[in-house]
Design an enzyme around this catalytic site. Structure first.
Site, short mmCIF file in Angstrom:
data_model
loop_
_atom_site.label_atom_id
_atom_site.label_comp_id
_atom_site.label_asym_id
_atom_site.label_seq_id
_atom_site.Cartn_x
_atom_site.Cartn_y
_atom_site.Cartn_z
N ASP A 84 -1.45 26.64 32.27
CA ASP A 84 -2.03 28.16 32.86
C ASP A 84 -0.70 29.29 33.09
O ASP A 84 -0.49 28.83 33.29
CB ASP A 84 -2.38 27.24 33.75
CG ASP A 84 -3.55 28.08 34.72
OD1 ASP A 84 -3.42 29.45 34.74
OD2 ASP A 84 -4.50 28.34 35.38
N SER A 134 -8.35 32.55 35.46
CA SER A 134 -8.86 31.22 34.01
C SER A 134 -9.77 30.34 34.24
O SER A 134 -10.27 29.84 33.38
CB SER A 134 -7.69 29.80 35.32
OG SER A 134 -6.57 30.24 35.24
N HIS A 195 -9.84 22.75 40.52
CA HIS A 195 -9.56 23.78 39.86
C HIS A 195 -10.16 24.23 39.18
O HIS A 195 -10.79 23.93 37.63
CB HIS A 195 -7.82 23.98 40.30
CG HIS A 195 -7.28 25.77 40.48
ND1 HIS A 195 -6.58 25.52 39.67
CD2 HIS A 195 -7.35 25.68 41.53
CE1 HIS A 195 -5.62 27.33 40.46
NE2 HIS A 195 -6.77 27.28 42.20
N PHE A 308 -3.30 12.49 42.96
CA PHE A 308 -1.96 12.84 43.70
C PHE A 308 -1.23 13.31 44.92
O PHE A 308 -0.18 13.10 45.57
CB PHE A 308 -0.54 11.91 43.35
CG PHE A 308 -0.75 11.44 41.15
CD1 PHE A 308 -1.08 10.32 40.95
CD2 PHE A 308 -1.53 11.45 39.82
CE1 PHE A 308 -1.16 8.61 40.50
CE2 PHE A 308 -1.71 11.46 39.09
CZ PHE A 308 -2.02 9.58 39.51
N GLU A 353 -3.36 20.01 31.53
CA GLU A 353 -3.34 21.26 32.04
C GLU A 353 -1.62 21.60 32.66
O GLU A 353 -1.45 19.89 33.85
CB GLU A 353 -4.41 21.80 33.19
CG GLU A 353 -3.79 23.53 33.38
CD GLU A 353 -4.28 23.69 34.50
OE1 GLU A 353 -4.56 24.55 34.83
OE2 GLU A 353 -4.88 23.18 35.36
N HIS A 400 -4.11 32.88 29.70
CA HIS A 400 -3.51 33.68 29.93
C HIS A 400 -2.14 34.14 30.17
O HIS A 400 -1.67 33.41 30.72
CB HIS A 400 -4.20 34.28 31.70
CG HIS A 400 -3.87 33.53 32.75
ND1 HIS A 400 -3.49 33.29 33.42
CD2 HIS A 400 -4.71 32.57 33.23
CE1 HIS A 400 -3.15 33.01 34.30
NE2 HIS A 400 -4.84 32.21 34.67
#
Length: 542
Positions: A84, A134, A195, A308, A353, A400
């Protein structure tokens, strides 16, 4: 060009110079072991002893032997890695830092995924954004359709944050198709699992911030929209999601409940989605720390949920340097996921990710961004070792970029996080810092915008909470290689922004040859679909 140079160039081009032995009169372009060269002079056969030349020839030979099976459905498994915010400048700087951490000068180093044979570029703009976010970018990669900023796996007909407008706008993701086809599925991240980037693999909402039901506005509740965490539990295709790991525990537990960190949940509806997960699936496990994670036996576990952290997982630099051992690394999560998913004879699709590269860049903190990029490289290395290029398509890309720069004229091997020291007029390493027009030193790495310079002396959290502080500072008295150092920025903003340039795509395995040239970002979905024949398999299974 004179005749002598022309002969040398042609000889080098045809590779004729590497066959001389210095005894039979067969000579290289510059001579071999003291024998005459093409011009009758004596010299060394640079084509056989110069490592740059030898390595270059080896790469061409290797590339010439490449072949990729682009037959539809040739890939049994697909693994997509997303760094990311991992633009090309981030990759370059991380490559150098990784090499320097190994005792090299750094520039000659390669991250694991830079060795993948096929490379292309992805255009990252959203339908309504020149510079993207994103949600829209990951939706393009997951569904094959470009969409708007802030929208998760829904078409551009939706109005952001308007639940009513989302009717009929849901797009099918590659993870959903894989599950329909009977394949195993997984999504792993170092960010919150709710997210934007990981959410785009399994959820459909017109607003990326609807992570828990407490984030839903009245209009969304009235019109029946569900929050992202609830949608993860509602995933009902095939055998469901087999592996889900990352942060974001707070969106899965009620406000009346505290987690092992002593932090309360975010849910208003009183649901404990972690308990529901264990009830929903047979042979299911839920883990909250690294010790419990390591104890999971993938051979007897079919569904694994790992949360976590209450919010995002720790930066890799903090996890390793500070001795934080409560969280597994991205490489460990990747390895465990593959071991669990590969039990399925029909194959798997796994999305991984490195979510916190983006967060460190937003904070103007290059050290943490680069260390998380190196952690992604380690995860890719593990995946390459655990799978075969014969049946597994591996792709590595970014959603991006960021306004992150590598500037000045630092000498080779100069610490990538340090102040610029250039070569002097004689080509020898300088012993003093390069300076700007005001006589002040500057770092190799910087940002076009963001928090600017913020020292640890300003107080507050080391990573966040600093006031914008524009203007040049005298860095002679600052440790720019400190993990908490925030690089200088040209335009002072409270949060550094994304950038709009293309990002790289690296690939190996079946259909990897379809990654070439400059493509629209939604092309990635179509490569995945072609490689694993997901749509056809999903339709056949219904």
């Amino acid at each position: 060009m004179n005749k002598k140079l022309l002969v040398l160039s042609i000889a080098a081009l045809l590779g004729l110079a590497a066959c001389g032995d210095g005894e039979t009169g067969e000579t290289g372009a510059n001579g071999t072991d003291g024998t005459n060269g093409a011009d009758g002079s004596k010299g060394q056969d640079w084509t056989s002893v110069n490592q740059w030349y030898v390595d270059g020839q080896a790469r061409v030979t290797k590339a010439a032997g490449l072949s990729a099976n682009d037959e539809a459905g040739a890939a049994k498994n697909v693994i997509l890695f997303v760094g990311d915010g991992m633009g090309v400048s981030t990759i370059t700087a991380a490559r150098i830092l990784d090499g320097q951490l190994k005792g090299q000068t750094g520039e000659e180093n390669s991250l694991s995924f830079e060795t993948l044979p096929y490379v292309g570029l992805s255009k990252t703009y959203n339908v309504d954004g020149q510079t993207p976010d994103s949600a829209g970018t990951m939706s393009a990669m997951m569904t094959g359709v470009k969409t708007d900023v802030g929208v998760i796996s829904q078409a551009e007909g939706v109005e952001r944050s308007n639940c009513a407008s989302a009717d009929g706008q849901n797009l099918v993701t590659s993870l959903e198709l894989a599950a329909m086809a009977g394949m195993s599925t997984g999504v792993v991240t170092t960010a919150r699992i709710t997210h934007a980037t990981p959410a785009a693999t399994y959820a459909h909402v017109p607003e990326r911030n609807w992570e828990a039901d407490s984030n839903l506005p009245a209009e969304a509740v009235t019109n029946g929209c569900k929050d992202i965490a609830a949608q993860l539990l509602d995933f009902s295709y095939g055998d469901g999601l087999n592996v889900v790991m990352g942060g974001g525990r707070r969106a899965f537990i009620p406000k009346t409940m505290t987690d092992p960190e002593g932090k309360a949940g975010k849910r208003n509806d009183g649901r404990d989605l972690t308990a529901e997960w264990q009830t929903k699936y047979p042979n299911a496990a839920y883990v909250q720390d690294r010790d419990s994670f390591l104890a999971v036996n993938p051979q007897v576990t079919d569904h694994l949920l790992g949360l976590f952290n209450s919010s995002h997982m720790e930066y890799d630099l903090d996890r390793t340097e500070a001795g934080v051992t409560g969280e597994p690394s991205l490489a460990e999560m990747t390895a465990k996921s593959i071991d669990l998913l590969k039990k399925n004879d029909k194959g798997f699709v796994l999305i991984v990710e490195a979510g916190r590269v983006d967060h460190a860049h937003h904070a103007g903190n290059a050290a943490r961004a680069l260390h998380d990029t190196i952690a992604l490289s380690e995860a890719v290395r593990v995946a390459m070792e655990k799978t075969s290029a014969n049946d597994t398509l591996v792709m590595v890309t970014a959603d991006h970029s960021h306004v992150f720069t590598i500037a000045g004229y630092p000498t080779r091997g100069n610490p990538i996080l340090g102040l610029v020291k250039s070569n002097d007029a004689n080509g020898l390493p300088a012993t003093t810092n390069s300076t700007d027009n005001n006589g002040l030193p500057y770092t190799t790495l910087g940002y076009a915008n963001g928090m600017g310079y913020a020292s640890l002396a300003t107080g507050g959290d080391e990573r966040y909470g600093f006031p914008v502080n524009s203007g040049r500072k005298d860095l002679n008295y600052v440790d720019t290689q400190s993990p908490g150092y925030h690089q200088e920025a040209l335009i002072p903003l409270g949060d550094e922004t994304h950038a709009g340039e293309d990002v790289a795509i690296f690939a190996r395995g079946p259909s990897a040859n379809l990654i070439q040239g400059t493509v629209e970002q939604n092309h990635i979905f179509h490569v995945i679909n072609h490689a694993a024949n997901l749509v056809a398999k999903a339709e056949a299974a219904q």
